[in-house]
Design an enzyme around this catalytic site. Sequence first.
Site, PDB file in Angstrom:
ATOM      1  N   HIS A   1       0.833  -1.203   0.000  1.00  0.00           N
ATOM      2  CA  HIS A   1       0.000   0.000   0.000  1.00  0.00           C
ATOM      3  C   HIS A   1       0.870   1.256   0.000  1.00  0.00           C
ATOM      4  CE1 HIS A   1      -2.763   2.945   2.247  1.00  0.00           C
ATOM      5  NE2 HIS A   1      -3.074   2.968   0.957  1.00  0.00           N
TER       6      HIS A   1
ATOM      7  N   HIS B   1      -2.257   0.643   8.054  1.00  0.00           N
ATOM      8  CA  HIS B   1      -3.676   0.721   7.678  1.00  0.00           C
ATOM      9  C   HIS B   1      -4.305  -0.666   7.683  1.00  0.00           C
ATOM     10  CE1 HIS B   1      -1.404   3.989   5.546  1.00  0.00           C
ATOM     11  NE2 HIS B   1      -2.243   4.712   6.251  1.00  0.00           N
TER      12      HIS B   1
HETATM   13  S1  FES Z   1       1.014   1.019   4.318  1.00  0.00           S
HETATM   14 FE1  FES Z   1       0.303  -0.982   4.765  1.00  0.00          FE
HETATM   15  S2  FES Z   1      -1.839  -0.797   4.741  1.00  0.00           S
HETATM   16 FE2  FES Z   1      -1.151   1.194   4.284  1.00  0.00          FE
END
Ligand code: FES
Length: 160
Positions: free
Chosen positions: A93, A110
């Site tokens: 992500h 997140h």
């Molecule tokens: S950086 Fe891993 S869920 Fe956002």
Amino acid sequence: MTQTLTRRRFVQLTAAATALFAAGGKAQLWYAPSLTYPAVKVANLSQVKTGQPIIFNYPDASAPAILVKLGRPAIGGVGKDRDIVAFSALCTHMGCPVQYEKGRFICRCHYSMFDPAKAGQTYQGLASSWLPQIPLRIDGKGDIYAVAVAGLIWGRVKNV
Ligand code: FES
């Protein structure tokens, strides 16, 4: 005509190859074979304990990775139980570090979660791409080597 391998195309090829591997079980080419990766010793089988991750770097010093013995068969797993796997430790992500916990990789930024038995498939959270798996090989002495990366490590335009 010259062609370049775009990030999108690379991810598509890797996903297709991974799906092929998952479907065939024994397919050999489940990562991009055209890139040159180093073979890096990670550990010896005698050092690997179920559920106890080993941290290393691959394919270079700025790429954290995790090797773990799951205790259950996994796609791309090596060892007699086919349960030893390795992955990039950077969440797909936004690049936060993932941790191995209770049979999964979790990113606490997140709360994305990835399944290490299913080639790093994301199944919860904001990450939309699978965690890049690091194919492993074991030599006759039980030394485990990282030999490639299936997928693009977060933040890179190429892995090597
Ligand atoms: S950086 Fe891993 S869920 Fe956002």
